[in-house]
Design an enzyme around this catalytic site. Structure first.
Site, PDB file in Angstrom:
ATOM      1  N   GLY A 188      -4.777   2.198  -5.344  1.00  0.00           N
ATOM      2  CA  GLY A 188      -3.562   2.875  -4.905  1.00  0.00           C
ATOM      3  C   GLY A 188      -2.380   1.937  -5.043  1.00  0.00           C
ATOM      4  O   GLY A 188      -2.347   0.893  -4.396  1.00  0.00           O
ATOM      5  N   SER A 189      -1.419   2.261  -5.876  1.00  0.00           N
ATOM      6  CA  SER A 189      -0.402   1.278  -6.242  1.00  0.00           C
ATOM      7  C   SER A 189       0.743   1.933  -7.006  1.00  0.00           C
ATOM      8  O   SER A 189       0.881   3.149  -6.998  1.00  0.00           O
ATOM      9  CB  SER A 189      -1.061   0.190  -7.103  1.00  0.00           C
ATOM     10  OG  SER A 189      -1.956   0.780  -8.039  1.00  0.00           O
ATOM     11  N   ARG A 190       1.529   1.097  -7.710  1.00  0.00           N
ATOM     12  CA  ARG A 190       2.705   1.609  -8.400  1.00  0.00           C
ATOM     13  C   ARG A 190       3.082   0.689  -9.550  1.00  0.00           C
ATOM     14  O   ARG A 190       2.812  -0.505  -9.521  1.00  0.00           O
ATOM     15  CB  ARG A 190       3.843   1.704  -7.386  1.00  0.00           C
ATOM     16  CG  ARG A 190       5.223   1.913  -7.958  1.00  0.00           C
ATOM     17  CD  ARG A 190       6.196   2.072  -6.818  1.00  0.00           C
ATOM     18  NE  ARG A 190       7.470   1.437  -7.074  1.00  0.00           N
ATOM     19  CZ  ARG A 190       8.369   1.159  -6.143  1.00  0.00           C
ATOM     20  NH1 ARG A 190       8.127   1.442  -4.875  1.00  0.00           N
ATOM     21  NH2 ARG A 190       9.503   0.585  -6.452  1.00  0.00           N
TER      22      ARG A 190
END
Length: 231
Positions: A188-190
């Site tokens: 879960g990240s960007r």
């Protein structure tokens, strides 16, 4: 008629093998204690496999197209000066942020063909990656990419609330093709993409992106569909 197995049984990136093995082993141990726990663990093992999936992508072959480096949703579009670690010119550029949740494919791909000019890793916090301040405060890995014609962009892998590991497969000086894999983030990240000066995005806030396929911008004809307002 399409084969359902091509959708379900997609390849898994080698980075995920040890995690799937751990999930499976824990499931067996828990199942020896109470069978319902085995089925819960089996479900989580399947999810882990799905998280590390690495499907084949159809990369656009038209010159000048900048593609998304990540699967996810365009969570932010703003105009700002790139962070110092990218070593880009100190002038405002459009930054497109793609947020990846725990159900997205997390293999990152090159937005354009080019040489990895600079890689800079920074320790940091693990705030929710959808927040604007995550670009400054979170753990991150910044890559500066230079094309053969001198165009430079910045791509920043940002760890999120549950992500605890940024993986970068490439190194400085390496030349990669558009759509080629360069990294991965767990769980879960960007990714922030800093477009070249004067180039506007061809995506909009809330749009779903596919790594290596969705066109973010046209470097040959930088027409815009963005109003220019901070969103």
């Amino acid at each position: 008629m399409s084969n359902p197995l091509k959708i379900i049984a997609v390849p898994m990136h080698p980075e995920g093998r040890k995690f799937v093995a751990i999930f499976a082993a824990v499931s067996i141990v828990l199942g020896s204690l109470w069978m319902p726990l085995f089925w819960i663990g089996a479900g989580l093992t399947v999810w882990c496999y799905y998280f590390f999936r690495d499907p084949v992508r159809s990369v656009p072959q038209v010159e000048g197209r900048l593609v998304s480096p990540a699967d996810g949703v365009v969570s932010l579009i703003t105009r700002m000066v790139p962070p110092a670690e990218l070593a880009l010119d100190a002038e405002e550029r459009v930054r497109v942020s793609v947020f990846m949740n725990v159900f997205n494919c997390h293999v990152n791909r090159m937005p354009m063909q080019g040489t990895i000019k600079k890689i800079s890793y920074h320790h940091g916090k693990f705030l929710n990656a959808s927040l604007d301040k995550a670009s400054e405060h979170n753990e991150r890995n910044a890559l500066t990419i230079r094309s053969d014609n001198g165009t430079e962009i910045g791509v920043v892998q940002i760890a999120g609330l549950v992500a605890r590991r940024i993986v970068c497969f490439t190194q400085e000086g390496e030349n990669l093709e558009r759509g080629e894999r360069f990294g991965l983030i767990r769980f879960g990240s960007r990714l922030d993409i800093y477009l070249p000066p004067g180039v506007e995005p061809q995506v909009v806030l809330g749009q779903t992106t596919v790594a290596g396929e969705t066109i973010l911008a046209n470097l040959e004809d930088p027409a815009t569909v963005w109003s220019g307002a901070r969103i």
